[in-house]
Design a protein around this motif. Structure first.
Motif, short mmCIF file in Angstrom:
data_model
loop_
_atom_site.label_atom_id
_atom_site.label_comp_id
_atom_site.label_asym_id
_atom_site.label_seq_id
_atom_site.Cartn_x
_atom_site.Cartn_y
_atom_site.Cartn_z
N ASN A 1 -8.15 2.69 -13.43
CA ASN A 1 -6.88 2.82 -12.71
C ASN A 1 -7.05 2.98 -11.20
N PRO A 2 -8.04 3.77 -10.72
CA PRO A 2 -8.20 3.88 -9.26
C PRO A 2 -8.45 2.53 -8.59
N TYR A 3 -9.16 1.64 -9.29
CA TYR A 3 -9.40 0.30 -8.73
C TYR A 3 -8.12 -0.52 -8.71
N LEU A 4 -7.28 -0.34 -9.74
CA LEU A 4 -5.99 -1.03 -9.75
C LEU A 4 -5.11 -0.53 -8.61
N ASP A 5 -5.09 0.78 -8.40
CA ASP A 5 -4.28 1.35 -7.31
C ASP A 5 -4.77 0.86 -5.95
N ALA A 6 -6.10 0.82 -5.78
CA ALA A 6 -6.65 0.34 -4.51
C ALA A 6 -6.32 -1.13 -4.29
N ALA A 7 -6.33 -1.91 -5.38
CA ALA A 7 -5.98 -3.33 -5.27
C ALA A 7 -4.52 -3.50 -4.85
N ARG A 8 -3.63 -2.68 -5.44
CA ARG A 8 -2.20 -2.75 -5.07
C ARG A 8 -2.01 -2.43 -3.59
N LYS A 9 -2.71 -1.41 -3.09
CA LYS A 9 -2.58 -1.03 -1.69
C LYS A 9 -3.09 -2.14 -0.77
N GLU A 10 -4.17 -2.78 -1.17
CA GLU A 10 -4.72 -3.85 -0.35
C GLU A 10 -3.78 -5.05 -0.32
N ILE A 11 -3.24 -5.37 -1.48
CA ILE A 11 -2.30 -6.50 -1.54
C ILE A 11 -1.05 -6.18 -0.74
N ALA A 12 -0.60 -4.91 -0.79
CA ALA A 12 0.61 -4.51 -0.06
C ALA A 12 0.45 -4.71 1.44
N LYS A 13 -0.78 -4.63 1.95
CA LYS A 13 -1.02 -4.83 3.38
C LYS A 13 -0.91 -6.30 3.78
N GLN A 14 -1.01 -7.18 2.78
CA GLN A 14 -1.08 -8.60 3.07
C GLN A 14 0.21 -9.36 2.79
N VAL A 15 1.16 -8.75 2.09
CA VAL A 15 2.38 -9.46 1.71
C VAL A 15 3.59 -8.85 2.40
N THR A 16 4.62 -9.66 2.51
CA THR A 16 5.90 -9.20 3.06
C THR A 16 6.97 -9.29 1.98
N ILE A 17 7.54 -8.14 1.65
CA ILE A 17 8.59 -8.08 0.62
C ILE A 17 9.83 -7.46 1.25
N PRO A 18 10.95 -8.19 1.23
CA PRO A 18 12.18 -7.68 1.84
C PRO A 18 12.53 -6.28 1.34
N GLY A 19 12.90 -5.41 2.29
CA GLY A 19 13.31 -4.05 1.94
C GLY A 19 12.18 -3.05 2.02
N PHE A 20 10.97 -3.53 2.26
CA PHE A 20 9.82 -2.62 2.31
C PHE A 20 8.98 -2.91 3.55
N ARG A 21 8.45 -1.84 4.15
CA ARG A 21 7.54 -2.02 5.26
C ARG A 21 6.20 -2.52 4.74
N LYS A 22 5.56 -3.36 5.57
CA LYS A 22 4.26 -3.91 5.17
C LYS A 22 3.26 -2.77 4.96
#
Length: 461
Positions: free
Chosen positions: A25-46
Motif C-alpha cells: 500500500n505505501p508504494y500505491l500511495d506514493a504512486a498516486r502522489k507522483e501521478i497527482a503531480k503530473q496531471v491536471t484535474i478540474p477542481g483540484f490543485r496540481k
C-alpha cells in the motif's frame, strides 16, 4: 512478505516473493502522489488530488504499474537481505500477480531468478601459519638493471650494412589491396625484432640495406581496411645501430650521483632488495589466498562467466568471434580465476566483518585518478555516471577484507616471522595494500567496459 527460495543450480536461485497489502500500500500511495503531480484535474490543485480520484480518473492499473516499477526493486533487495543471498548479476523479474483495484485482496507476487555467489566455508584464520619463500638478489638481477640503465644512455649511429635484430630502420610503407594503394606511411622509425607493427615486417626487413625494398603480405591492423590482407611494400631509407656506453666509472658519474661503477652497482642491489620485499608481500598474498581455497570446490555462475570471457576476448582480439581456440581457452581460464578470486575475497570480507565508508570509496577512487593523471572529481563523476560505484565499493571491501585476513595470520620465511607491516599496516589507513593496484585496475576496466557499452548503444541508435 513471504519468500520462497528454489535452488536451480549451485550458483542460481529463484525467489518467489508474495507481498502483503500493508507492505504494498505505501508504494500505491506514493504512486498516486507522483501521478497527482503530473496531471491536471478540474477542481483540484496540481499535486493535491485525492488518491481515490486518481484511481477513478487515471485508472488503478496505471497506479499499480507505477507502484510495481518502484516497489519490486526495493522488495527484491529486502528479500535478498533476508535470505542472505549475494547476487552476482542482474535478476530476471517476472511479476505474476498484481491487485486489479483498491479493494482487490490479491497480493503482489513476483519471481526473481538470479545468479548468486556460492556459499563457501573458509578456514579459521586464528593460528594459521603460512610459509613464504625468501627471494634472493642475484648478480644477474643487478646486471639486468644496470643494462637497462645503460640502454637509456645509448645513442643511434648510422651503419653501412644490412639491418639485423635490434637495429633501427627508417622505412616507407605502402599497403595495396588488389593493386590499389589503401594506406601509406613515410619516415617511420622501427626497431627490428620489436614486433610492434605489422606481422611479417620483421622478417621482411631482416637483411635489407639502406635503399633496398621488398614486398610481403600482411594483415592491416587499423584504418578503413582493418583486418584485411594486403601487399605491403617496404623501403629502407637508413639503418642505425644502438651504441652503448662502456660500463666504467665515467658511465657511473654520467648516469648517477655515484663516482664509481661499484658504488652504482651497490645502490642498484639495494633497490633490487627493496623491490623483492614488495614481491615477497605479493607472494605472501598469493600464498594466503591459495591456503584459503585448499580443498574447496568453488562453482562459478555460468552467465557471469560468459560475460567475463567476452570482455577478456575483447581485450585480446579486435574480433572476438574470430578468436582462436587458444585465445578462448586463455580467456576462459582468466575469467574463472578472476571470478573465483572475487568470490573468495567477498566471502573473506564478510567473515572479517569489514565495513566500507564513503570516505574509503572516495579516497580509493581519488588514488586511481592520480595514477591515471585524471582530475579526481571528474573521475568519480564518471564512475557514478556509468553506474560503476557499486563495483568500486566491492573492490574496496575486497581489499580491506584481504588486509584484515592477512593481518590475522602469521607469515614465516626460513623459520623467521615475516614482517609485512610496511605493506599491511596496523590499520587500513596505514596500509600500502598489496591488492590496491589490481583493485584499481579492476575498477578502471569496469569503467572502460561501461564506456564501450555506451558507445555500442549510441552506434546502434
Amino acid at each position: 512478505m513471504k519468500i520462497s527460495v528454489r535452488n536451480l543450480e549451485p550458483t542460481k536461485v529463484k525467489l518467489t516473493v508474495t507481498v502483503d497489502p500493508e507492505e504494498f500500500n505505501p508504494y500505491l500511495d506514493a504512486a498516486r502522489k507522483e501521478i497527482a503531480k503530473q496531471v491536471t484535474i478540474p477542481g483540484f490543485r496540481k499535486g493535491h488530488v485525492p488518491g481515490k480520484i486518481i484511481d477513478q480518473r487515471i485508472g488503478f492499473a496505471a497506479v499499480a504499474g507505477e507502484a510495481v516499477n518502484n516497489g519490486v526493486p526495493e522488495l527484491y533487495s529486502k528479500a535478498l537481505e533476508e535470505k542472505k543471498i549475494h547476487p552476482m548479476a542482474q535478476p530476471e523479474i517476472d511479476v505474476q500477480e498484481v491487485p486489479q483495484s483498491a479493494k482487490d485482496e490479491t497480493k503482489l507476487k513476483f519471481a526473481a531468478t538470479v545468479e548468486r555467489r556460492p556459499d563457501i566455508e573458509l578456514p579459521e584464520l586464528e593460528g594459521m601459519e603460512i610459509e613464504v619463500a625468501k627471494p634472493q638478489v642475484s648478480d644477474e638481477d643487478v646486471d639486468r638493471r644496470l643494462e637497462s640503465l645503460r640502454q637509456r644512455f645509448g645513442t643511434l649511429v648510422g651503419v653501412d650494412r644490412p639491418a639485423a635484430k635490434g637495429d633501427y630502420a627508417n622505412i616507407d610503407l605502402v599497403a595495396e589491396i588488389d593493386g590499389e594503394a589503401v594506406d601509406s606511411q613515410e619516415g617511420v622509425s622501427y626497431e627490428l625484432g620489436s614486433n610492434t607493427m605489422l606481422d611479417g615486417l620483421d622478417e621482411a626487413l631482416d637483411g635489407l640495406s639502406a635503399g633496398e625494398e621488398t614486398t610481403f603480405e600482411g594483415t592491416l591492423e587499423a584504418g578503413e581496411h582493418e583486418g584485411e590482407k594486403a601487399q605491403i611494400k617496404v623501403k629502407v631509407n637508413s639503418v642505425k645501430a644502438e651504441e652503448l656506453p662502456e660500463l666504467d666509472d665515467e658511465f657511473a658519474q654520467e648516469a648517477s650521483e655515484f663516482d664509481t661503477l661499484e658504488e652504482l652497482k651497490a645502490d642498484i642491489r639495494k633497490t633490487c632488495e627493496r623491490d623483492l620485499e614488495a614481491r615477497q608481500a605479493t607472494d605472501a598474498r598469493d600464498a594466503f589466498l591459495a591456503r584459503l581455497v585448499e580443498g574447496l570446490e568453488i562453482p562459478v555462475p555460468k552467465g557471469v562467466k560468459a560475460e567475463a570471457v567476452e570482455q577478456h576476448l575483447k581485450g585480446m582480439t579486435p574480433d572476438p568471434e574470430k578468436a582462436t581456440k587458444e585465445q578462448k581457452d586463455e580467456a576462459e581460464q582468466a575469467a574463472e580465476k578472476e571470478l573465483r578470486d572475487q568470490i573468495v575475497l567477498d566471502t573473506l570480507a564478510e567473515k572479517m566483518a569489514v565495513s566500507v565508508s564513503q570516505a574509503d570509496v572516495t579516497n580509493f577512487l581519488a588514488s586511481i585518478a592520480q595514477q591515471y593523471g585524471m582530475d579526481p572529481s571528474a573521475f568519480i563523476n564518471a564512475i557514478v555516471r556509468n553506474g560503476q560505484l557499486g563495483s568500486a565499493v566491492q573492490e574496496v571491501g575486497r581489499s580491506k577484507g584481504l588486509l584484515a585476513g592477512m593481518r590475522a595470520v602469521k607469515f614465516v620465511s626460513e623459520g623467521e616471522t615475516l614482517d609485512l607491516s610496511a605493506f599491511l599496516g596496523e590499520d587500513d589507513a596505514e596500509a600500502e595494500s598489496v591488492e590496491a593496484a589490481s583493485a584499481a585496475a579492476a575498477v578502471a576496466d569496469e569503467l572502460a567496459q561501461a564506456d564501450d557499452a555506451a558507445e555500442e548503444s549510441n552506434d546502434a541508435e
